[in-house]
Design an enzyme around this catalytic site. Structure first.
Site, mmCIF file in Angstrom:
data_model
loop_
_atom_site.group_PDB
_atom_site.id
_atom_site.type_symbol
_atom_site.label_atom_id
_atom_site.label_comp_id
_atom_site.label_asym_id
_atom_site.label_seq_id
_atom_site.Cartn_x
_atom_site.Cartn_y
_atom_site.Cartn_z
ATOM 1 N N TYR A 98 55.381 74.739 -46.481
ATOM 2 C CA TYR A 98 55.558 76.187 -46.349
ATOM 3 C C TYR A 98 56.674 76.535 -45.371
ATOM 4 C CZ TYR A 98 51.312 77.656 -48.850
ATOM 5 O OH TYR A 98 50.352 77.933 -49.795
ATOM 6 N N ASP B 285 43.540 63.906 -54.120
ATOM 7 C CA ASP B 285 43.174 63.974 -55.542
ATOM 8 C C ASP B 285 41.693 63.660 -55.741
ATOM 9 O OD1 ASP B 285 43.791 61.396 -54.720
ATOM 10 O OD2 ASP B 285 44.816 60.814 -56.564
ATOM 11 N N LYS C 14 47.371 62.539 -48.438
ATOM 12 C CA LYS C 14 47.857 61.757 -49.577
ATOM 13 C C LYS C 14 48.654 60.590 -48.991
ATOM 14 C CE LYS C 14 48.576 61.068 -54.023
ATOM 15 N NZ LYS C 14 47.519 60.679 -54.962
HETATM 16 C C1 IPM Z 1 46.506 82.254 -48.916
HETATM 17 C C2 IPM Z 1 47.561 82.756 -49.862
HETATM 18 C C3 IPM Z 1 48.930 82.636 -49.220
HETATM 19 C C4 IPM Z 1 49.175 81.159 -48.917
HETATM 20 C C5 IPM Z 1 50.088 83.224 -50.015
HETATM 21 C C6 IPM Z 1 49.833 84.654 -50.424
HETATM 22 C C7 IPM Z 1 51.391 83.110 -49.258
HETATM 23 O O1 IPM Z 1 47.494 82.083 -51.083
HETATM 24 O O2 IPM Z 1 46.399 82.809 -47.799
HETATM 25 O O3 IPM Z 1 45.777 81.328 -49.268
HETATM 26 O O4 IPM Z 1 49.620 80.423 -49.802
HETATM 27 O O5 IPM Z 1 48.923 80.754 -47.785
#
Ligand code: IPM
Ligand code: MN
Length: 357
Positions: free
Chosen positions: A141, A220, A188
């Site tokens: 992320y 998995d 993983k």
């Molecule tokens: C969550 C959501 C978010 C994430 C998105 C909306 C960015 O799916 O809080 O689980 O992926 O963290």
């Protein structure tokens, strides 16, 4: 006590579910003699429409000047153009990063009164009570990325450092100490270097918590065990994206994505509290969304940011009482059963809260 809570309703069903939770927090305040001040701010797609920015400066400063944030959901088809430079989800990621909210707590339990509705056999669901600790400010992320709109290559980097893993592992171990003292770390490690670092680091932290039994699972096979033998698990710690995926899967155990709350915490008591579900544009504006995940998130807010453990427990048991009394939103109603609106469901919780609290 006095507390200031920033409410970021966001998009889709977000404002509908936060409104129900705010009304219940007001009830909690009235019952306990507390003063909660609520301040609303723009966030996500609606903030893009108004200001061009999903996490505007004004919203940020309101969040900086409060005790906790209650968040609905962000996103929707109108902001989902793959070529868009600015997206609602970026606001959420910046919020998490800005406040260093590296630990996302997602409790998952089953509700016996909803067992008839669950797609899984009732005996599988018995005694399911787990806590996911999802790392929230690292991994793919937030790693280096390259997006080539018109090219033929794009990448994201799943990157972790030892301190990042240590701090979230410690949150998970400490949580396990207050529960059944069993921690499962999911990775993983048979393929990913970042997972090997993850596993090694969790192992290195483990001796600090000799009373906690630690085991490791590959993501998995864990995804399969989560559905096959869910009651075996207590606390689960995992990296950002695995945690995102596995907790949506775990929501099936609770009966609906609408049931699950979350708390995003950093080093202090400040936190962001939100249901794990999204903005559900298909049902937005109808007033029929299940507010349970947001109500339970408000309970976590009381517990972790305001240190009001009794009030938190009272709100949680009021939710159970309402469910036991047959209160159901559409997503958890058996066919033919009466269906409540979000506000009516909230009202049933309020009635129960008056009896419990
Ligand atoms: C969550 C959501 C978010 C994430 C998105 C909306 C960015 O799916 O809080 O689980 O992926 O963290
Ligand atoms: Mn998610």
């Amino acid at each position: 006590m006095q507390a200031t809570i920033t409410v970021l309703g966001g998009d889709g069903i977000g404002p509908e579910v936060t409104a129900v939770a705010v009304a219940l927090l007001q009830e909690v305040a009235a019952l306990g003699g507390h003063t909660f001040t609520f301040q609303e701010a723009l966030f996500g797609g609606c903030a893009i429409d108004a200001t061009g920015d999903p996490f505007p400066t004004e919203t940020r400063s309101l969040c900086e000047n409060c005790d906790a944030v209650l968040l609905g959901a962000v996103g929707g088809p109108q902001w989902s153009d793959p070529s868009a430079k600015v997206r609602p989800e970026q606001g959420l990621l910046r919020l998490r990063q800005h406040f260093g909210l590296f630990a996302n707590l997602r409790p998952v339990r089953t509700y016996p009164m909803l067992a008839g509705h669950a797609p899984l056999r009732a005996e599988l669901l018995e005694g399911v009570d787990m806590l996911f600790v999802r790392e929230l400010t690292g991994g793919a992320y937030f790693g280096a990325r390259q997006e080539q709109g018109d090219g033929d290559t794009a990448y994201d980097t799943m990157i972790y450092t030892v301190p990042e893993v240590q701090r979230v592992a410690r949150v998970a171990f400490r949580a396990a100490q207050t529960r059944r003292k069993h921690l499962t770390s999911v990775d993983k490690a048979n393929v990913l270097a970042s997972s090997r670092l993850w596993r090694r680091t969790v192992e290195q932290v483990a001796p600090e918590f000799p009373d906690v039994r630690l085991d490791h699972a590959l993501v998995d096979s864990f995804a399969m065990q989560l559905i096959r033998t869910p009651s075996r698990f207590d606390v689960i710690v995992t990296e950002n994206m695995f945690g995102d995926i596995l907790t949506d899967e775990a929501a099936v155990l609770a009966g609906s994505l609408g049931m699950l709350p979350s708390a995003s915490l950093g080093e202090g008591t400040f936190g962001v509290y939100e249901p794990i579900h999204g903005s559900a544009p298909d049902i937005a504006g109808k007033g029929i969304a299940n507010p349970t995940g947001t109500i339970l998130s408000a309970a976590l807010l009381l517990r972790y940011s305001l240190n009001l453990a009794e009030e938190a427990a009272a709100l949680e048991s009021a939710v159970i009482k309402a469910l036991e009394s047959g209160a159901r939103t559409a997503d958890i109603a058996e066919s033919g059963a009466p269906v409540l609106s979000s506000a009516e469901f909230g009202e049933r919780v309020r009635v129960a809260l008056r009896k419990v609290g």
